[in-house]
Design a protein around this motif. Sequence first.
Motif, PDB file in Angstrom:
ATOM      1  N   GLY A   1       2.062 -81.278  -1.409  1.00 47.04           N
ATOM      2  CA  GLY A   1       1.387 -80.392  -0.729  1.00 47.04           C
ATOM      3  C   GLY A   1       0.876 -79.374  -2.012  1.00 47.04           C
ATOM      4  O   GLY A   1       1.262 -79.626  -3.064  1.00 47.04           O
ATOM      5  N   ASP A   2      -0.199 -78.483  -1.442  1.00 49.32           N
ATOM      6  CA  ASP A   2      -0.895 -77.815  -2.489  1.00 49.32           C
ATOM      7  C   ASP A   2       0.194 -76.691  -3.307  1.00 49.32           C
ATOM      8  O   ASP A   2       0.343 -76.271  -4.216  1.00 49.32           O
ATOM      9  CB  ASP A   2      -1.870 -76.833  -1.665  1.00 49.32           C
ATOM     10  CG  ASP A   2      -2.893 -77.604  -1.491  1.00 49.32           C
ATOM     11  OD1 ASP A   2      -2.911 -78.905  -2.157  1.00 49.32           O
ATOM     12  OD2 ASP A   2      -3.937 -77.065  -0.474  1.00 49.32           O
ATOM     13  N   THR A   3       1.417 -76.478  -2.260  1.00 50.00           N
ATOM     14  CA  THR A   3       2.460 -75.795  -2.819  1.00 50.00           C
ATOM     15  C   THR A   3       3.306 -76.145  -3.852  1.00 50.00           C
ATOM     16  O   THR A   3       4.040 -75.297  -4.629  1.00 50.00           O
ATOM     17  CB  THR A   3       3.578 -75.213  -1.630  1.00 50.00           C
ATOM     18  OG1 THR A   3       3.894 -76.517  -0.987  1.00 50.00           O
ATOM     19  CG2 THR A   3       2.655 -74.468  -0.395  1.00 50.00           C
ATOM     20  N   PHE A   4       3.356 -77.417  -4.076  1.00 48.52           N
ATOM     21  CA  PHE A   4       4.054 -78.149  -5.317  1.00 48.52           C
ATOM     22  C   PHE A   4       3.174 -78.124  -6.420  1.00 48.52           C
ATOM     23  O   PHE A   4       2.164 -79.127  -6.671  1.00 48.52           O
ATOM     24  CB  PHE A   4       4.422 -79.579  -4.926  1.00 48.52           C
ATOM     25  CG  PHE A   4       5.668 -79.522  -3.668  1.00 48.52           C
ATOM     26  CD1 PHE A   4       6.834 -79.048  -3.741  1.00 48.52           C
ATOM     27  CD2 PHE A   4       5.220 -79.499  -2.166  1.00 48.52           C
ATOM     28  CE1 PHE A   4       7.726 -78.660  -2.729  1.00 48.52           C
ATOM     29  CE2 PHE A   4       5.961 -79.510  -1.332  1.00 48.52           C
ATOM     30  CZ  PHE A   4       7.486 -79.081  -1.598  1.00 48.52           C
ATOM     31  N   GLN A   5       3.180 -77.359  -7.345  1.00 46.78           N
ATOM     32  CA  GLN A   5       2.577 -77.300  -8.829  1.00 46.78           C
ATOM     33  C   GLN A   5       3.535 -77.484  -9.775  1.00 46.78           C
ATOM     34  O   GLN A   5       4.486 -76.790  -9.635  1.00 46.78           O
ATOM     35  CB  GLN A   5       1.637 -76.115  -8.546  1.00 46.78           C
ATOM     36  CG  GLN A   5       0.601 -76.074  -7.438  1.00 46.78           C
ATOM     37  CD  GLN A   5      -0.507 -77.334  -7.784  1.00 46.78           C
ATOM     38  OE1 GLN A   5      -0.835 -77.794  -8.658  1.00 46.78           O
ATOM     39  NE2 GLN A   5      -0.772 -77.856  -6.466  1.00 46.78           N
ATOM     40  N   PRO A   6       3.001 -77.598 -11.048  1.00 50.32           N
ATOM     41  CA  PRO A   6       3.826 -77.495 -12.091  1.00 50.32           C
ATOM     42  C   PRO A   6       4.038 -76.185 -12.475  1.00 50.32           C
ATOM     43  O   PRO A   6       3.158 -75.235 -12.442  1.00 50.32           O
ATOM     44  CB  PRO A   6       3.027 -78.302 -13.179  1.00 50.32           C
ATOM     45  CG  PRO A   6       2.018 -79.224 -12.452  1.00 50.32           C
ATOM     46  CD  PRO A   6       1.564 -78.560 -11.266  1.00 50.32           C
ATOM     47  N   ILE A   7       4.990 -75.683 -12.963  1.00 50.28           N
ATOM     48  CA  ILE A   7       5.235 -74.375 -13.530  1.00 50.28           C
ATOM     49  C   ILE A   7       5.170 -74.271 -14.967  1.00 50.28           C
ATOM     50  O   ILE A   7       5.516 -74.940 -15.793  1.00 50.28           O
ATOM     51  CB  ILE A   7       6.995 -74.028 -13.178  1.00 50.28           C
ATOM     52  CG1 ILE A   7       7.455 -74.159 -11.717  1.00 50.28           C
ATOM     53  CG2 ILE A   7       7.307 -72.536 -13.799  1.00 50.28           C
ATOM     54  CD1 ILE A   7       8.839 -73.857 -11.430  1.00 50.28           C
ATOM     55  N   THR A   8       4.077 -73.079 -15.066  1.00 48.72           N
ATOM     56  CA  THR A   8       3.733 -73.078 -16.349  1.00 48.72           C
ATOM     57  C   THR A   8       4.408 -71.753 -17.222  1.00 48.72           C
ATOM     58  O   THR A   8       4.030 -71.650 -18.352  1.00 48.72           O
ATOM     59  CB  THR A   8       2.103 -73.026 -16.586  1.00 48.72           C
ATOM     60  OG1 THR A   8       1.891 -72.045 -15.577  1.00 48.72           O
ATOM     61  CG2 THR A   8       1.854 -74.504 -16.270  1.00 48.72           C
ATOM     62  N   ASP A   9       5.041 -70.943 -16.137  1.00 43.83           N
ATOM     63  CA  ASP A   9       5.529 -69.498 -16.596  1.00 43.83           C
ATOM     64  C   ASP A   9       6.631 -69.981 -17.313  1.00 43.83           C
ATOM     65  O   ASP A   9       7.780 -70.296 -16.999  1.00 43.83           O
ATOM     66  CB  ASP A   9       5.597 -68.691 -15.347  1.00 43.83           C
ATOM     67  CG  ASP A   9       6.197 -67.324 -15.707  1.00 43.83           C
ATOM     68  OD1 ASP A   9       6.846 -67.304 -16.616  1.00 43.83           O
ATOM     69  OD2 ASP A   9       5.617 -66.256 -15.182  1.00 43.83           O
ATOM     70  N   ASP A  10       6.793 -69.526 -18.501  1.00 38.59           N
ATOM     71  CA  ASP A  10       7.989 -70.015 -19.478  1.00 38.59           C
ATOM     72  C   ASP A  10       9.234 -69.120 -19.010  1.00 38.59           C
ATOM     73  O   ASP A  10      10.335 -69.355 -19.195  1.00 38.59           O
ATOM     74  CB  ASP A  10       7.748 -69.261 -21.169  1.00 38.59           C
ATOM     75  CG  ASP A  10       6.763 -70.449 -21.931  1.00 38.59           C
ATOM     76  OD1 ASP A  10       6.883 -71.745 -21.327  1.00 38.59           O
ATOM     77  OD2 ASP A  10       5.996 -70.082 -22.832  1.00 38.59           O
ATOM     78  N   VAL A  11       9.113 -68.137 -18.682  1.00 38.93           N
ATOM     79  CA  VAL A  11      10.251 -67.243 -18.198  1.00 38.93           C
ATOM     80  C   VAL A  11      10.826 -68.000 -16.941  1.00 38.93           C
ATOM     81  O   VAL A  11      12.085 -67.932 -16.907  1.00 38.93           O
ATOM     82  CB  VAL A  11       9.747 -65.590 -17.723  1.00 38.93           C
ATOM     83  CG1 VAL A  11      10.844 -64.937 -17.077  1.00 38.93           C
ATOM     84  CG2 VAL A  11       9.117 -64.831 -18.892  1.00 38.93           C
ATOM     85  N   ILE A  12      10.172 -68.394 -15.978  1.00 38.63           N
ATOM     86  CA  ILE A  12      10.622 -69.239 -14.852  1.00 38.63           C
ATOM     87  C   ILE A  12      11.247 -70.292 -15.183  1.00 38.63           C
ATOM     88  O   ILE A  12      12.327 -70.615 -14.807  1.00 38.63           O
ATOM     89  CB  ILE A  12       9.443 -69.330 -13.884  1.00 38.63           C
ATOM     90  CG1 ILE A  12       9.057 -67.923 -13.325  1.00 38.63           C
ATOM     91  CG2 ILE A  12      10.056 -70.134 -12.747  1.00 38.63           C
ATOM     92  CD1 ILE A  12       7.811 -68.062 -12.332  1.00 38.63           C
TER      93      ILE A  12
END
Length: 175
Positions: free
Chosen positions: A153-164
């Motif tokens: 789904g659209d809700t599954f995207q790679p995380i790019t935020d280093d903090v997260i």
Amino acid sequence: MYTRNLLKELSSLGDGKRIRAFVHKGFREDIKGLEIIRTSISFENHPLGDIWEMFFLPVFLMKERARIFHSTTFHLPLITFGTKKVVTIYDLSMIKYPQTMPRGFVIYSSILTRLSVKWADAVIVPSINTKKDLIDTFRIEGKKVFVIPGAKGDTFQPITDDVILKKVRSKYALP
């Protein structure tokens, strides 16, 4: 989620052809390129949804001269007046694990799933294991069963935020 993602992908394949989707009125999205037809009866509303699916839907398909009908709900209308039929079967839990469901549902769903698989022109399954289960359980030809894993789904995207990323890696002791 499966049906919504499938509809979004189908809308991009329209190629000037009319694609209509029957959805329950609770389906809130409009999808560009699709004609969304909202019904007041859900297929999950037993027995009204079943009556609609078995008797009213075939009449509509005939009236509209539908060439293909794809059900994402395990079941097909029993009569489709020449319309090609595709059904998605996610698993055979009602047969393999009947103790986990109400007895009436197990009987009803087992019968309709068996009929739908036999009468379908094509069957879509999400895994090789489900394909094997269908062939073994219903003794159908494997060439009409297609393994197509569900799309993300659209809700599954790679995380790019280093903090997260750091928090998740720390929490689960990941490299």
